[in-house]
Design a protein around this motif. Structure first.
Motif, PDB file in Angstrom:
ATOM      1  N   PRO A   1     -10.065  18.725  -5.786  1.00  0.00           N
ATOM      2  CA  PRO A   1     -10.016  20.045  -4.230  1.00  0.00           C
ATOM      3  C   PRO A   1     -10.442  19.272  -3.409  1.00  0.00           C
ATOM      4  CG  PRO A   1     -10.415  20.752  -6.351  1.00  0.00           C
ATOM      5  CD  PRO A   1     -10.951  19.684  -6.842  1.00  0.00           C
ATOM      6  N   GLU A   2     -10.747  18.450  -2.962  1.00  0.00           N
ATOM      7  CA  GLU A   2     -11.741  17.729  -1.366  1.00  0.00           C
ATOM      8  C   GLU A   2     -10.934  17.095  -1.182  1.00  0.00           C
ATOM      9  OE1 GLU A   2     -15.936  16.653  -2.680  1.00  0.00           O
ATOM     10  OE2 GLU A   2     -15.841  19.069  -3.924  1.00  0.00           O
ATOM     11  N   GLY A   3      -9.806  15.990  -1.126  1.00  0.00           N
ATOM     12  CA  GLY A   3      -9.211  14.998  -0.355  1.00  0.00           C
ATOM     13  C   GLY A   3      -8.237  15.241   0.468  1.00  0.00           C
ATOM     14  N   LEU A   4      -7.138  14.368   1.076  1.00  0.00           N
ATOM     15  CA  LEU A   4      -6.707  14.581   1.197  1.00  0.00           C
ATOM     16  C   LEU A   4      -5.263  14.669   0.485  1.00  0.00           C
ATOM     17  CD1 LEU A   4      -6.642  11.352   3.915  1.00  0.00           C
ATOM     18  CD2 LEU A   4      -7.582  13.787   4.759  1.00  0.00           C
TER      19      LEU A   4
ATOM     20  N   TRP B   1       3.306   5.995  -9.357  1.00  0.00           N
ATOM     21  CA  TRP B   1       3.224   6.692  -7.795  1.00  0.00           C
ATOM     22  C   TRP B   1       1.918   7.125  -7.852  1.00  0.00           C
ATOM     23  CZ3 TRP B   1       1.323  11.748  -6.363  1.00  0.00           C
ATOM     24  CH2 TRP B   1       1.211  11.864  -5.081  1.00  0.00           C
ATOM     25  N   ASP B   2       1.103   6.890  -6.664  1.00  0.00           N
ATOM     26  CA  ASP B   2      -0.249   6.824  -6.664  1.00  0.00           C
ATOM     27  C   ASP B   2      -0.682   7.843  -5.908  1.00  0.00           C
ATOM     28  OD1 ASP B   2      -3.240   7.185  -6.056  1.00  0.00           O
ATOM     29  OD2 ASP B   2      -3.229   5.534  -7.548  1.00  0.00           O
ATOM     30  N   ALA B   3      -1.645   9.462  -5.773  1.00  0.00           N
ATOM     31  CA  ALA B   3      -1.354  10.808  -5.439  1.00  0.00           C
ATOM     32  C   ALA B   3      -2.830  10.162  -3.840  1.00  0.00           C
ATOM     33  CB  ALA B   3      -1.934  11.554  -5.454  1.00  0.00           C
ATOM     34  N   ALA B   4      -3.885   9.317  -4.241  1.00  0.00           N
ATOM     35  CA  ALA B   4      -4.499   8.805  -3.278  1.00  0.00           C
ATOM     36  C   ALA B   4      -3.640   7.581  -1.947  1.00  0.00           C
ATOM     37  CB  ALA B   4      -6.148   8.721  -3.573  1.00  0.00           C
ATOM     38  N   HIS B   5      -3.588   7.090  -2.904  1.00  0.00           N
ATOM     39  CA  HIS B   5      -2.568   5.944  -1.623  1.00  0.00           C
ATOM     40  C   HIS B   5      -2.138   6.047  -1.305  1.00  0.00           C
ATOM     41  CE1 HIS B   5      -6.246   3.224  -3.298  1.00  0.00           C
ATOM     42  NE2 HIS B   5      -5.799   3.565  -4.808  1.00  0.00           N
ATOM     43  N   ASP B   6      -1.391   7.564  -1.852  1.00  0.00           N
ATOM     44  CA  ASP B   6       0.151   7.965  -1.377  1.00  0.00           C
ATOM     45  C   ASP B   6      -0.216   8.945   0.130  1.00  0.00           C
ATOM     46  OD1 ASP B   6       2.783   8.310  -1.231  1.00  0.00           O
ATOM     47  OD2 ASP B   6       2.852  10.080  -1.155  1.00  0.00           O
ATOM     48  N   ALA B   7      -1.445   8.997   0.173  1.00  0.00           N
ATOM     49  CA  ALA B   7      -2.015  10.405   1.106  1.00  0.00           C
ATOM     50  C   ALA B   7      -3.032   8.739   2.084  1.00  0.00           C
ATOM     51  CB  ALA B   7      -3.442  10.789   0.818  1.00  0.00           C
ATOM     52  N   LEU B   8      -3.272   8.056   1.572  1.00  0.00           N
ATOM     53  CA  LEU B   8      -4.004   6.842   3.043  1.00  0.00           C
ATOM     54  C   LEU B   8      -2.457   6.080   3.577  1.00  0.00           C
ATOM     55  CD1 LEU B   8      -6.327   5.612   0.384  1.00  0.00           C
ATOM     56  CD2 LEU B   8      -7.139   6.344   2.211  1.00  0.00           C
ATOM     57  N   ALA B   9      -1.741   5.970   3.032  1.00  0.00           N
ATOM     58  CA  ALA B   9      -0.471   5.406   3.921  1.00  0.00           C
ATOM     59  C   ALA B   9       0.422   6.579   4.617  1.00  0.00           C
ATOM     60  CB  ALA B   9       0.437   5.224   2.450  1.00  0.00           C
ATOM     61  N   GLY B  10      -0.768   7.442   4.745  1.00  0.00           N
ATOM     62  CA  GLY B  10      -0.208   9.020   5.666  1.00  0.00           C
ATOM     63  C   GLY B  10       1.411   9.275   4.888  1.00  0.00           C
ATOM     64  N   ASP B  11       2.039   8.792   4.277  1.00  0.00           N
ATOM     65  CA  ASP B  11       3.196   9.885   3.587  1.00  0.00           C
ATOM     66  C   ASP B  11       2.544  11.312   3.166  1.00  0.00           C
ATOM     67  OD1 ASP B  11       4.151   8.055   4.129  1.00  0.00           O
ATOM     68  OD2 ASP B  11       3.799   6.309   1.970  1.00  0.00           O
ATOM     69  N   ALA B  12       4.293  11.677   2.690  1.00  0.00           N
ATOM     70  CA  ALA B  12       3.995  12.983   2.610  1.00  0.00           C
ATOM     71  C   ALA B  12       4.618  13.342   0.685  1.00  0.00           C
ATOM     72  CB  ALA B  12       4.579  13.863   2.994  1.00  0.00           C
ATOM     73  N   PRO B  13       4.202  13.283  -0.457  1.00  0.00           N
ATOM     74  CA  PRO B  13       4.682  13.610  -1.573  1.00  0.00           C
ATOM     75  C   PRO B  13       6.072  14.314  -1.587  1.00  0.00           C
ATOM     76  CG  PRO B  13       2.964  15.329  -1.605  1.00  0.00           C
ATOM     77  CD  PRO B  13       2.820  14.949  -0.363  1.00  0.00           C
ATOM     78  N   HIS B  14       6.513  15.178  -1.228  1.00  0.00           N
ATOM     79  CA  HIS B  14       7.914  15.467  -1.212  1.00  0.00           C
ATOM     80  C   HIS B  14       8.612  14.582  -0.360  1.00  0.00           C
ATOM     81  CE1 HIS B  14       7.375  16.707   3.264  1.00  0.00           C
ATOM     82  NE2 HIS B  14       8.933  16.354   3.009  1.00  0.00           N
TER      83      HIS B  14
ATOM     84  N   SER C   1       0.529  -1.282  -0.117  1.00  0.00           N
ATOM     85  CA  SER C   1      -0.035   0.650  -0.162  1.00  0.00           C
ATOM     86  C   SER C   1       0.932   1.366  -0.245  1.00  0.00           C
ATOM     87  CB  SER C   1      -0.982   0.084   1.358  1.00  0.00           C
ATOM     88  OG  SER C   1      -0.326   0.336   2.134  1.00  0.00           O
ATOM     89  N   SER C   2       2.014   1.271   0.246  1.00  0.00           N
ATOM     90  CA  SER C   2       2.987   2.536   0.660  1.00  0.00           C
ATOM     91  C   SER C   2       3.944   2.573  -0.939  1.00  0.00           C
ATOM     92  CB  SER C   2       3.503   2.476   1.922  1.00  0.00           C
ATOM     93  OG  SER C   2       5.107   1.189   1.887  1.00  0.00           O
ATOM     94  N   THR C   3       4.600   3.601  -1.054  1.00  0.00           N
ATOM     95  CA  THR C   3       5.403   3.916  -2.026  1.00  0.00           C
ATOM     96  C   THR C   3       7.008   3.366  -1.750  1.00  0.00           C
ATOM     97  OG1 THR C   3       4.438   5.716  -2.972  1.00  0.00           O
ATOM     98  CG2 THR C   3       7.086   5.411  -2.910  1.00  0.00           C
ATOM     99  N   LEU C   4       6.885   3.318  -0.553  1.00  0.00           N
ATOM    100  CA  LEU C   4       8.113   2.437   0.334  1.00  0.00           C
ATOM    101  C   LEU C   4       8.095   1.398  -0.191  1.00  0.00           C
ATOM    102  CD1 LEU C   4       8.975   4.934   3.232  1.00  0.00           C
ATOM    103  CD2 LEU C   4       9.566   5.441   1.202  1.00  0.00           C
ATOM    104  N   GLY C   5       7.058   0.563  -0.203  1.00  0.00           N
ATOM    105  CA  GLY C   5       6.648  -1.124  -0.058  1.00  0.00           C
ATOM    106  C   GLY C   5       6.799  -1.297  -1.497  1.00  0.00           C
ATOM    107  N   VAL C   6       6.641  -0.769  -2.465  1.00  0.00           N
ATOM    108  CA  VAL C   6       6.140  -0.848  -3.562  1.00  0.00           C
ATOM    109  C   VAL C   6       8.606  -0.860  -4.326  1.00  0.00           C
ATOM    110  CG1 VAL C   6       6.570  -0.315  -6.158  1.00  0.00           C
ATOM    111  CG2 VAL C   6       4.786  -0.260  -4.251  1.00  0.00           C
ATOM    112  N   LEU C   7       8.522   0.507  -3.750  1.00  0.00           N
ATOM    113  CA  LEU C   7      10.188   0.563  -3.973  1.00  0.00           C
ATOM    114  C   LEU C   7      11.648  -0.791  -3.420  1.00  0.00           C
ATOM    115  CD1 LEU C   7      11.008   4.582  -3.560  1.00  0.00           C
ATOM    116  CD2 LEU C   7      10.714   3.230  -5.368  1.00  0.00           C
TER     117      LEU C   7
END
Length: 263
Positions: free
Chosen positions: A210-213, A156-169, A135-141
């Protein structure tokens, strides 16, 4: 930056290539990810024969196929190569045998197609996904570690990155050497029916940008910092069906381009 604005065409999966190309172009996109699944116009069993013409019909309408969402059979690589589609997108599913065993199994399946990726010149893109997947970018890497980056990329997926509690930067920077596609959608949590459990009565609810995490503006700031110009793919996933998806996509494309500084 010069992005290829694309859309996942799953909501329109039954359309033939010429109709789909006109629809996608009419919505303002110049790229598309195409599902190659049993429920779609192009199926795994017909892909070798059908996908090349399908892809050319998209191109005739000014829409470039950026990837297909399918399986990793040799015939899928063959079809993608014949159609000049550069990537097959998959996810890393977790089975009842647990996380570690599932990751080992998926890793084995990826190692088994290194030869196909090299032979056909088609990349494999692995996307994180909330729930019963890595579920996370780090897990896939971690899953992709030491596999040849010219053949195995991260979607990379914006919504699933947010659900994983990560930050895009953070995650985009870590993924920069394997970044193949940036999926753009957004999500928040909504309450579910109460249960006897203590807490946990929430589920993801996919919403307009505009409405999401996920902070889309922060995503594009980071992509600009990385000088990344690959495809941006709006996934067209919305939990509320009351607004036509065509309208949602037009609005979200405008929001994405505004976040990217193009408007």
């Amino acid at each position: 930056m010069n992005y290829l604005w694309s859309v996942f065409t799953k909501p329109f999966a039954e359309l033939p290539g010429d109709e789909l190309g006109r629809l996608v172009a009419g919505l303002g996109f110049t790229g598309a990810e195409v599902p190659v699944r049993d429920t779609a116009f192009v199926t795994p069993s017909t892909a070798v024969k059908v996908l090349p013409e399908f892809a050319e019909q998209l191109r005739a309408e000014g829409v470039e196929p950026i990837s297909i969402a399918s399986d990793l059979a040799e015939s899928t690589f063959e079809a993608a190569a014949a159609a000049r589609v550069p990537m097959i997108r998959v996810m890393a599913d977790l089975g009842p045998d647990g996380y570690a065993a599932s990751v080992a199994r998926v890793r084995g399946s990826l190692e088994a197609v290194v030869g196909y990726a090299a032979q056909y010149g088609v990349q494999v893109g692995v996307q994180p996904h909330h729930g019963k997947y890595v579920s996370s970018t780090l897990g896939v890497l971690q899953l992709l570690d030491s596999l040849p980056p010219e053949h195995f990329q991260l979607v990379w997926d914006a919504a699933h990155d947010a659900l994983a509690g990560d930050a895009p930067h953070v995650t985009l920077d870590l993924a920069k050497d394997r970044l193949g596609i940036v999926n753009l959608k957004n999500v928040k949590y909504t309450a579910t029916e109460p249960t006897d459990d203590v807490g946990g009565a929430w589920k993801p609810w996919f919403v307009p940008g505009p409405e999401g995490l996920s902070n889309w503006s922060a995503i594009f700031r980071q992509l600009e910092n990385q000088n990344w110009t690959g495809p941006i793919c709006l996934s067209g996933q919305y939990s509320d069906p009351s607004v036509p998806i065509h309208d949602r996509l037009r609005t979200d494309l405008e929001a994405a381009r505004r976040a990217a500084g193009e408007i």
